[in-house]
Design a protein around this motif. Sequence first.
Motif, PDB file in Angstrom:
ATOM      1  N   SER A  44       0.831  -1.201   0.000  1.00 24.87           N
ATOM      2  CA  SER A  44       0.000   0.000   0.000  1.00 24.87           C
ATOM      3  C   SER A  44       0.868   1.254   0.000  1.00 24.87           C
ATOM      4  O   SER A  44       1.721   1.413   0.888  1.00 24.87           O
ATOM      5  CB  SER A  44      -0.916   0.011   1.224  1.00 24.87           C
ATOM      6  OG  SER A  44      -1.686  -1.159   1.275  1.00 24.87           O
ATOM      7  N   GLU A  47      -0.486   7.069   0.659  1.00 21.52           N
ATOM      8  CA  GLU A  47      -1.816   7.657   0.705  1.00 21.52           C
ATOM      9  C   GLU A  47      -2.892   6.648   1.097  1.00 21.52           C
ATOM     10  O   GLU A  47      -4.017   7.035   1.443  1.00 21.52           O
ATOM     11  CB  GLU A  47      -2.166   8.280  -0.654  1.00 21.52           C
ATOM     12  CG  GLU A  47      -2.187   7.325  -1.824  1.00 21.52           C
ATOM     13  CD  GLU A  47      -0.836   7.221  -2.516  1.00 21.52           C
ATOM     14  OE1 GLU A  47      -0.801   6.734  -3.660  1.00 21.52           O
ATOM     15  OE2 GLU A  47       0.178   7.618  -1.894  1.00 21.52           O
ATOM     16  N   ARG A  48      -2.577   5.353   1.064  1.00 23.91           N
ATOM     17  CA  ARG A  48      -3.544   4.333   1.469  1.00 23.91           C
ATOM     18  C   ARG A  48      -3.325   3.843   2.899  1.00 23.91           C
ATOM     19  O   ARG A  48      -4.073   3.003   3.385  1.00 23.91           O
ATOM     20  CB  ARG A  48      -3.489   3.143   0.506  1.00 23.91           C
ATOM     21  CG  ARG A  48      -4.166   3.416  -0.826  1.00 23.91           C
ATOM     22  CD  ARG A  48      -4.380   2.146  -1.636  1.00 23.91           C
ATOM     23  NE  ARG A  48      -5.269   2.384  -2.767  1.00 23.91           N
ATOM     24  CZ  ARG A  48      -5.706   1.438  -3.578  1.00 23.91           C
ATOM     25  NH1 ARG A  48      -5.327   0.179  -3.381  1.00 23.91           N
ATOM     26  NH2 ARG A  48      -6.514   1.726  -4.576  1.00 23.91           N
ATOM     27  N   ARG A  49      -2.317   4.353   3.547  1.00 24.99           N
ATOM     28  CA  ARG A  49      -2.064   3.954   4.937  1.00 24.99           C
ATOM     29  C   ARG A  49      -2.844   4.898   5.850  1.00 24.99           C
ATOM     30  O   ARG A  49      -2.299   5.851   6.424  1.00 24.99           O
ATOM     31  CB  ARG A  49      -0.576   3.988   5.231  1.00 24.99           C
ATOM     32  CG  ARG A  49       0.235   3.095   4.311  1.00 24.99           C
ATOM     33  CD  ARG A  49       1.727   3.317   4.454  1.00 24.99           C
ATOM     34  NE  ARG A  49       2.446   2.775   3.307  1.00 24.99           N
ATOM     35  CZ  ARG A  49       3.737   2.985   3.079  1.00 24.99           C
ATOM     36  NH1 ARG A  49       4.449   3.735   3.917  1.00 24.99           N
ATOM     37  NH2 ARG A  49       4.307   2.463   2.008  1.00 24.99           N
ATOM     38  N   THR A  50      -4.126   4.620   5.995  1.00 28.63           N
ATOM     39  CA  THR A  50      -5.050   5.561   6.629  1.00 28.63           C
ATOM     40  C   THR A  50      -5.516   5.129   8.015  1.00 28.63           C
ATOM     41  O   THR A  50      -6.210   5.882   8.683  1.00 28.63           O
ATOM     42  CB  THR A  50      -6.286   5.740   5.739  1.00 28.63           C
ATOM     43  OG1 THR A  50      -6.890   4.459   5.504  1.00 28.63           O
ATOM     44  CG2 THR A  50      -5.910   6.351   4.401  1.00 28.63           C
ATOM     45  N   TRP A  51      -5.143   3.930   8.451  1.00 27.68           N
ATOM     46  CA  TRP A  51      -5.649   3.419   9.727  1.00 27.68           C
ATOM     47  C   TRP A  51      -4.720   3.828  10.872  1.00 27.68           C
ATOM     48  O   TRP A  51      -3.575   3.391  10.945  1.00 27.68           O
ATOM     49  CB  TRP A  51      -5.778   1.900   9.680  1.00 27.68           C
ATOM     50  CG  TRP A  51      -6.968   1.427   8.900  1.00 27.68           C
ATOM     51  CD1 TRP A  51      -7.248   1.688   7.594  1.00 27.68           C
ATOM     52  CD2 TRP A  51      -8.043   0.614   9.377  1.00 27.68           C
ATOM     53  NE1 TRP A  51      -8.423   1.098   7.212  1.00 27.68           N
ATOM     54  CE2 TRP A  51      -8.934   0.422   8.287  1.00 27.68           C
ATOM     55  CE3 TRP A  51      -8.345   0.015  10.598  1.00 27.68           C
ATOM     56  CZ2 TRP A  51     -10.093  -0.342   8.399  1.00 27.68           C
ATOM     57  CZ3 TRP A  51      -9.498  -0.747  10.708  1.00 27.68           C
ATOM     58  CH2 TRP A  51     -10.362  -0.907   9.632  1.00 27.68           C
ATOM     59  N   SER A  52      -5.234   4.653  11.758  1.00 30.43           N
ATOM     60  CA  SER A  52      -4.488   5.073  12.945  1.00 30.43           C
ATOM     61  C   SER A  52      -4.748   4.102  14.089  1.00 30.43           C
ATOM     62  O   SER A  52      -5.565   3.178  13.978  1.00 30.43           O
ATOM     63  CB  SER A  52      -4.910   6.479  13.352  1.00 30.43           C
ATOM     64  OG  SER A  52      -6.289   6.482  13.715  1.00 30.43           O
ATOM     65  N   THR A 202      -9.468   1.089   2.800  1.00 26.07           N
ATOM     66  CA  THR A 202      -8.745   2.224   3.366  1.00 26.07           C
ATOM     67  C   THR A 202      -9.675   3.274   3.962  1.00 26.07           C
ATOM     68  O   THR A 202      -9.256   4.085   4.784  1.00 26.07           O
ATOM     69  CB  THR A 202      -7.880   2.890   2.284  1.00 26.07           C
ATOM     70  OG1 THR A 202      -8.715   3.223   1.160  1.00 26.07           O
ATOM     71  CG2 THR A 202      -6.781   1.959   1.835  1.00 26.07           C
ATOM     72  N   LYS A 203     -10.963   3.265   3.562  1.00 23.29           N
ATOM     73  CA  LYS A 203     -11.906   4.273   4.032  1.00 23.29           C
ATOM     74  C   LYS A 203     -13.027   3.700   4.887  1.00 23.29           C
ATOM     75  O   LYS A 203     -13.788   4.456   5.492  1.00 23.29           O
ATOM     76  CB  LYS A 203     -12.512   5.017   2.842  1.00 23.29           C
ATOM     77  CG  LYS A 203     -11.481   5.748   1.982  1.00 23.29           C
ATOM     78  CD  LYS A 203     -12.135   6.429   0.791  1.00 23.29           C
ATOM     79  CE  LYS A 203     -11.109   7.145  -0.078  1.00 23.29           C
ATOM     80  NZ  LYS A 203     -11.729   7.790  -1.256  1.00 23.29           N
ATOM     81  N   TYR A 206     -14.259   4.424   8.899  1.00 20.26           N
ATOM     82  CA  TYR A 206     -15.213   5.422   9.411  1.00 20.26           C
ATOM     83  C   TYR A 206     -16.523   4.756   9.836  1.00 20.26           C
ATOM     84  O   TYR A 206     -17.171   5.195  10.784  1.00 20.26           O
ATOM     85  CB  TYR A 206     -15.484   6.481   8.341  1.00 20.26           C
ATOM     86  CG  TYR A 206     -14.262   7.291   7.963  1.00 20.26           C
ATOM     87  CD1 TYR A 206     -13.666   8.141   8.889  1.00 20.26           C
ATOM     88  CD2 TYR A 206     -13.706   7.202   6.688  1.00 20.26           C
ATOM     89  CE1 TYR A 206     -12.536   8.886   8.546  1.00 20.26           C
ATOM     90  CE2 TYR A 206     -12.584   7.937   6.340  1.00 20.26           C
ATOM     91  CZ  TYR A 206     -12.002   8.778   7.277  1.00 20.26           C
ATOM     92  OH  TYR A 206     -10.888   9.510   6.940  1.00 20.26           O
ATOM     93  N   TYR A 278      -2.797  -1.440   6.191  1.00 16.52           N
ATOM     94  CA  TYR A 278      -3.149  -0.035   6.022  1.00 16.52           C
ATOM     95  C   TYR A 278      -2.790   0.805   7.240  1.00 16.52           C
ATOM     96  O   TYR A 278      -3.207   1.960   7.352  1.00 16.52           O
ATOM     97  CB  TYR A 278      -4.642   0.086   5.717  1.00 16.52           C
ATOM     98  CG  TYR A 278      -5.056  -0.637   4.458  1.00 16.52           C
ATOM     99  CD1 TYR A 278      -4.600  -0.223   3.205  1.00 16.52           C
ATOM    100  CD2 TYR A 278      -5.887  -1.753   4.509  1.00 16.52           C
ATOM    101  CE1 TYR A 278      -4.960  -0.901   2.044  1.00 16.52           C
ATOM    102  CE2 TYR A 278      -6.258  -2.433   3.349  1.00 16.52           C
ATOM    103  CZ  TYR A 278      -5.793  -1.996   2.127  1.00 16.52           C
ATOM    104  OH  TYR A 278      -6.160  -2.666   0.982  1.00 16.52           O
ATOM    105  N   ARG A 280      -0.960   3.293   9.621  1.00 17.16           N
ATOM    106  CA  ARG A 280      -0.142   4.492   9.349  1.00 17.16           C
ATOM    107  C   ARG A 280       1.308   4.260   9.750  1.00 17.16           C
ATOM    108  O   ARG A 280       2.235   4.670   9.060  1.00 17.16           O
ATOM    109  CB  ARG A 280      -0.714   5.694  10.101  1.00 17.16           C
ATOM    110  CG  ARG A 280      -2.003   6.224   9.507  1.00 17.16           C
ATOM    111  CD  ARG A 280      -2.487   7.450  10.267  1.00 17.16           C
ATOM    112  NE  ARG A 280      -3.738   7.957   9.701  1.00 17.16           N
ATOM    113  CZ  ARG A 280      -4.447   8.935  10.228  1.00 17.16           C
ATOM    114  NH1 ARG A 280      -4.032   9.536  11.349  1.00 17.16           N
ATOM    115  NH2 ARG A 280      -5.573   9.331   9.653  1.00 17.16           N
TER     116      ARG A 280
END
Length: 571
Positions: A44, A47-52, A202-203, A206, A278, A280
Amino acid sequence: MAPPSEYTFSEKVRFAFSSPQNFHQAITLDSAKSKFINEDLVPSPPERRTWSAWAYLSYWWSENWNVSTWSLGSSLITLGLSIGEALLVILFANILSAIVIVANGVAASRYHIGYPVLARATFGMYGHYFFVLIRAILGIIWGGVQLYFEGQFISIMLRCIFPSWARMTNTIPESQGITLQVLIGFVIAFIVTMPFMFIHTTKIHYLFSVKSIIMPLACLGVVIWATSSNGGVSAGVLSTPADKSSIAVFAWSIVSQFNSVMGSNSALIVTVPDLARYSRTPKSQIIGQLLGLPMAIVCAAFGVITTAAVQNMWGEAFWNPYDLFNGILDHTYSSKSRAGVFFASLVFAFATLGTSIACNIVPFAADITCMLPKYINIIRGQILCLVVAFAITPWHILTSAPTFLNFLGGYSIFQGSVVSIMLVDYFLVRKGNLDIGALYDGSSKSKYFYTFGTNWRSIVAFIVGFVVPLPGFIGSFGTVTVSASASRLFYLGWELSFVFGGVIYWILCLVFKVPGQEDCTRPFHSMVDDDWVLPDGETSTGVSAYPQVPVVENYDEYEKKVENGVRVNEI
C-alpha cells in the motif's frame, strides 16, 4: 477508438456490451501486470495507509458488539458455568487472541502487504492458493449468514411499523426454513448493504467509528430496560451450576469453552494482515488491536444480564437479540415498546452489516484478488462476495445442515497451524526480512518458488497441526465413538494445532533450510520503499510496479524517520 477510461459511465457500459472482446477489455484491470500483481496486491502506498491506532481501537471495540458476542456469554452459562466463570473465559481467550493478532499484523504493518501476499513467503507462490481459498469459502458462508441476521432485524423493524406484519400470510413452505417476512428483510438487507461494497478498505474504518459509539449505547439501553422491568438482574436463574465434584471434568469444560472462543476468533486471527497493511505506522496496529479485542467482555456481560433478567420475567431464555426483540413485541405491542425495539433493531442491523464487512467481505475480497488479479480488485471482490452470499440462501445452512454447522464450529483446528506457521516463518526463520520483489516473481528462480511453487515444509507442518485434534473433531459429529482422550485433545483444538504446526515448521526449517534463510542474519534490517522499480529497472511511482527493498542499518532510527514523514529514498 478511445480507451474506455476516457468514456462517460453510459459510454463505458455501451462499449463493454458491444462485443465479447470489448467486454473482456472493459473488465481487465490496467494494474494487473502478471498473475501475481495488481493495484490491491502491491504494498500500500503512503496515501492508502489511513488506519491510525484509534481506527484499530474503534474497529475492535465496535466489532465486539455483535450478535455472536451478545449470545456467547449466555450460551456458556447454559453449559453450567457461572456468570463470572463464563466472562473470565471470554476475557482471557480474547486477550490471547489479541496478542496473536498483533503478532500476525507486524509483517503487514511494516511491509504494507495483505494476507494473500504474505502467505506466498510461507507457503509458496502456488501453495498459498489453497490457504487463501479455504478462508475465502468461509467468508462467503458466514457473509450469507450475517446477511440473514441483518434481514431478521429489518423484518423486526417492519413489524414495529406495521401491526399487520406478523399476521401476513406466509406463502413459503415450512420446509424452506424461512418465512415471507424474513425473506423480504433479507432482500432489503442485500439492497442496503450493496452501496457499502463500493467503499475501499482504506476508508471503511469510518463505519466502525460510528458503530463503536451507537452500538454500545443501544445495548446499554436494552440492559437498562431489562433490569428495570425485572427489578434486578436475577442472574442465578440462567442455568444449573456445573458439577464441580470432579475437578478434571470441570476443568476440561472450561478448556472446551475457552477453545470455542478462540475458534470464533480464528478466521480474523489469520487474515488480520488485510487490515494491518493499512496501518499508518507499525505501532498503530499494535496499540489499537491489543486494547480493542479484550473489551468484548462488556458486550458479553450485557448479553448475560439481559438474558437472565428476561428469563426471570417471562420464564424463557432469549439467547440472541432478534429472538429477544420478537419476544418483547409478543409480550407487549405498545407504542413505547415498538419505538424502542425499532431503534434497537436498526442499530443491530447496522452493527451486523459492519460485522459482515469486517469479518467476511473484506477478507474474501482480499483473498479473491490474489486468485484473479487480472479481473478482481478489492471493490469488485466485495461486490462478488455479497452477490454470492445472497445466492447461497443461508437459511438452509442454519436450519437444515446441523452437521455442516458443527464442521464450521470446529474449523479452527485448520486455522491455528496456519497462523503459527506464518509467525514462525516471519519472526524465527526470516527474522522479519522479506524480499518484496520475490513475492511477485512466479519464476522458478524466485526464493519463494520452493519446490514446484510450494513450500513442502509448511504443508507438512499444517497437516501435523490439525491431525492431532482431528479424531476428536470427527467424534464431535456423533457418528463415530472416540475415546475421552481424543475428545479432550479436540477441546484444545486451536491451541494444539497452533503449537504443533509452529514447532514442526521450525524444526523442519532448521533441518531443511528455506531459500534465502541464510541471508536473514540481522533482525528487521529491510523495509519496503515508497517508490517502485519496474522489472526492467525503470523507476516509477505508482501501484503498477514492483517495490524496491533497501537495506537499513539501524531499524529503530529508520522507523522513527518514517513516522516523522521522511521518505525512504531520503534517509
